[in-house]
Design a protein around this motif. Structure first.
Motif, PDB file in Angstrom:
ATOM      1  N   ASP A 196       0.859  -1.182   0.000  1.00 57.53           N
ATOM      2  CA  ASP A 196       0.000   0.000   0.000  1.00 57.53           C
ATOM      3  C   ASP A 196       0.896   1.232   0.000  1.00 57.53           C
ATOM      4  O   ASP A 196       1.654   1.450   0.951  1.00 57.53           O
ATOM      5  CB  ASP A 196      -0.876  -0.026   1.255  1.00 57.53           C
ATOM      6  N   THR A 255      -0.749   4.111  11.622  1.00 60.55           N
ATOM      7  CA  THR A 255      -1.488   3.075  10.904  1.00 60.55           C
ATOM      8  C   THR A 255      -2.892   3.612  10.655  1.00 60.55           C
ATOM      9  O   THR A 255      -3.221   4.741  11.059  1.00 60.55           O
ATOM     10  CB  THR A 255      -1.573   1.773  11.722  1.00 60.55           C
ATOM     11  N   ALA A 256      -3.725   2.789  10.060  1.00 63.91           N
ATOM     12  CA  ALA A 256      -5.109   3.207   9.830  1.00 63.91           C
ATOM     13  C   ALA A 256      -5.865   3.402  11.133  1.00 63.91           C
ATOM     14  O   ALA A 256      -6.929   4.029  11.148  1.00 63.91           O
ATOM     15  CB  ALA A 256      -5.823   2.175   8.956  1.00 63.91           C
ATOM     16  N   GLU A 310      -1.048  -5.559   9.849  1.00 58.35           N
ATOM     17  CA  GLU A 310      -1.150  -4.098   9.882  1.00 58.35           C
ATOM     18  C   GLU A 310      -0.024  -3.448   9.094  1.00 58.35           C
ATOM     19  O   GLU A 310       1.145  -3.812   9.214  1.00 58.35           O
ATOM     20  CB  GLU A 310      -1.107  -3.593  11.329  1.00 58.35           C
ATOM     21  N   ASP A 345       0.313   4.234   0.637  1.00 57.34           N
ATOM     22  CA  ASP A 345       0.058   5.132   1.762  1.00 57.34           C
ATOM     23  C   ASP A 345       0.638   4.587   3.066  1.00 57.34           C
ATOM     24  O   ASP A 345       0.978   5.363   3.970  1.00 57.34           O
ATOM     25  CB  ASP A 345      -1.449   5.359   1.931  1.00 57.34           C
TER      26      ASP A 345
END
Length: 647
Positions: free
Chosen positions: A530, A583-584, A637, A532
């Motif tokens: 990812d 992290t998200a 994660e 991002d």
């Protein structure tokens, strides 16, 4: 009190199950040593247990019951604390599912499970899934039909040992010593991991984290192309043809690109499992032993990774062979009846441990009462901040010797006696037998063994739940086990060993109903990085401390995060200022250091530090499960590093 030495055993959360010699003086436990007479321990213990006397004598121990008083706690008597708890439980007896019992393996002792007896009898709710070994254990069951492995020492007799992701220095002092001795005896060790300089090895393969199954599949393709898959092993598999077709559908280049391993290293791996005319050092067994670490099963496809490593060992002809096979988890040999807590009605419902807070919040009927023992739930499970809130919003009892993050969220904290302060029977994981965990000293203050806490609470309920006394439980468990040993014998001898098959599955008959080995029927692909969140966040155990049992004065703020010197993240960071790990789920401040050898997409945060001290990596990890066993997929994660905004 005169100077004396007590023979005991380590019941802490570790499979090694060490026999101990405990030196006791007038002031209490002075030192803890490995018993040189025990055939497995051989005088060796880990650094964690060698310093256990400090944990026993810590001035930070909780030694009296505590009851919440506003934002803090006040001391209480056992009568007051248990009466407060019993009244709340009595009110919930008509709807026992509104009580939730969380019990984990802080101790591998028989008596430590008394809380399970109490809450199973009541029909309280429990949890499902695993934080430790679930995906790997279920993978092995699906492949072999049952969990079996030879003695740990047998693997050290193999000429070739593949350590697939198990950091023995941090996790098993005895495995680490055996690997070192095996190398001295002429064995070679290949380590496969995302990058960690602490592995003892002759060769290593550093792969992209989470791609172990693809590397194993690449080695299998190479063996198939060479004609080196074992015909006998293929004949003992239920679905060999379909599995080979599955491998054929995957181009080798795609597999190697996904796991970021050069072709030459994949060939090396294939050579370790099926060496061509390689001489076997004298005194060693011409086989390849495979040790599978806990980390590679903590991804979304962790179970699949274990299954493909199993398949590599199986189809190369190393299963059922002296010195060969797979080592991941030992079975219960049945020497004692460990299931004495399994009384009806049992848990009325179960909540997944990986997403516990969200599941409890959505429960209907709601959960009003939570009992936690044997684990620092907030620190050790994903979504720590949500877990902390969930506990604070309910009547929560925590059985805990220190004011951990979980204890700080409690309504009532009950102080347990620790190892060496109470008697128990130990079932080790890495060797077959039982050990007597003798009491060496009295617990401090008003601390009580977990067994007595459960017994006192059960007796105080309006409709009492009466536990058998501890002596009866130990006697019955031994009498009803396969060996038929007595408690008197165990106390006198200190330990009782049992023989183990040195080469499980040597007859070629597996534990499935058809007697065959079952290969996986799918090979999950790898999700691309990812952009991002380009880093994979890994949180391995520490060598110095057991899980979250880090003394408060040794916790570092901000915590340290390790990156490869080749990590692209360094190019965009100003390390002279604060750095955020994001992290998200959220962010936290970290100190960043480089660690040579890490894969450049890996970020390593050694786990176990506390929220209350500015740490706790699990505050950033979402609660997701792996493909098998309800295993918490901690390593799924993704993360990034940014400089903190200037105020």
């Amino acid at each position: 009190m005169s100077e004396r030495t007590v023979r005991s055993a380590c019941t802490r959360h570790c499979g090694d199950g060490c026999a101990l010699l405990v030196d006791v003086g007038p002031e209490g436990v002075r030192s803890v040593r490995g018993n040189p007479d025990h055939p497995f321990t051989r005088g060796r213990i880990c650094a964690k247990t060698a310093r256990f006397a400090q944990r026993l004598a810590s001035p930070r121990r909780v030694t009296t019951p505590l009851v919440r008083h506003g934002a803090d706690f006040r001391p209480a008597s056992w009568d007051e604390a248990l009466e407060l708890i019993a009244r709340r439980m009595d009110a919930l007896r008509p709807t026992p599912e509104r009580m939730l019992h969380i019990h984990y393996h802080a101790s591998f002792g028989l008596l430590h499970q008394a809380g399970k007896f109490l809450f199973n009898t009541l029909g309280a709710s429990g949890f499902s899934g695993a934080i430790c070994l679930g995906a790997g254990a279920e993978a092995i069951r699906r492949d072999f039909g049952a969990i079996r492995q030879g003695p740990l020492e047998e693997s050290a007799q193999a000429a070739r040992i593949v350590n697939w992701g198990r950091n023995a220095r941090a996790q098993s002092a005895h495995l680490a010593a055996m690997l070192g001795q095996a190398r001295e005896n002429g064995a070679r060790v290949l380590a496969i991991h995302p990058g960690d300089a602490s592995y003892d090895r002759d060769h290593e393969i550093i792969l992209r984290p989470g791609t172990d199954r693809l590397l194993a599949a690449a080695a299998l393709k190479l063996l198939a192309a060479r004609g080196q898959l074992s015909p006998l092993a293929l004949d003992r598999c239920a679905n060999a043809g379909a599995f080979l077709e599955l491998l054929d559908r995957w181009p080798l280049d795609d597999l190697l690109e996904a796991c970021d391993v050069p072709l030459e290293q994949a060939r090396t791996l294939a050579d370790w499992y099926a060496p061509a005319n390689a001489p076997c050092p004298p005194g060693l067994l011409d086989a390849t032993a495979t040790h599978i670490g806990r980390g590679l099963q903590r991804y979304a496809h962790g179970g699949a990774s274990v299954r493909f490593v199993d398949a590599l060992a199986m189809l190369s002809g190393n299963v059922g062979r002296p010195g060969g096979g797979v080592w991941f988890l030992s079975p219960d040999p049945g020497l004692a009846a460990w299931d004495w807590t399994g009384v009806p009605p049992g848990p009325s419902r179960r909540f997944p441990i990986a997403g516990l807070a969200r599941a409890v919040e959505a429960a209907d009927p709601p959960v009003d009462f939570v009992w936690v023992e044997g684990m620092n739930l907030v620190t050790q499970c994903p979504e720590s901040l949500a877990l902390e809130r969930m506990l604070r919003e309910r009547f929560t009892v925590v059985v805990e010797p220190f004011l951990t993050d979980t204890a700080r969220a409690a309504t009532v904290v009950l102080p347990p006696a620790l190892m060496l302060e109470c008697e128990d029977v130990l079932r080790p994981g890495e060797h077959a037998g039982l050990l007597h965990a003798a009491k060496a000293v009295d617990p401090p203050g008003e601390c009580l063994p977990n067994f007595e806490i459960a017994a006192r609470l059960g007796a105080r309920l309006a409709d009492p739940v009466i536990l058998p006394d501890a002596e009866t439980v130990m006697e019955a468990a031994l009498r009803d086990g396969k060996a038929g040993w007595t408690l008197e014998t165990l106390r006198r001898e200190g330990w009782l060993a049992a023989p183990v098959d040195p080469a499980p599955w040597s007859g070629g008959i597996f534990a499935h109903a058809d007697g065959l080995y079952h290969l996986p029927d799918a090979l999950p692909s790898y999700s691309p990085v990812d952009p991002d969140f380009p880093l994979r966040l890994l949180s391995p155990v520490r060598r110095e401390h057991l899980l979250s049992q880090i003394p408060e004065d040794e916790q570092q703020a901000p915590p340290t995060l390790y990156l490869s010197p080749r990590a692209a993240a360094f190019d965009a960071l100003d390390l002279s200022g604060p750095v955020l790990l994001e992290t998200a789920l959220g962010s936290m401040t970290v100190r960043v250091e480089s660690l040579p050898g890490l894969h450049p997409e890996t970020a390593v945060y050694p786990r176990g530090d506390w929220l209350s001290h500015g740490g706790c990596v699990n505050r950033l990890i979402r609660g997701r499960t792996a493909d098998l066993g309800g295993q918490a997929a901690y390593y799924e994660e993704r993360a990034r590093l940014v400089n903190a905004p200037v105020a």
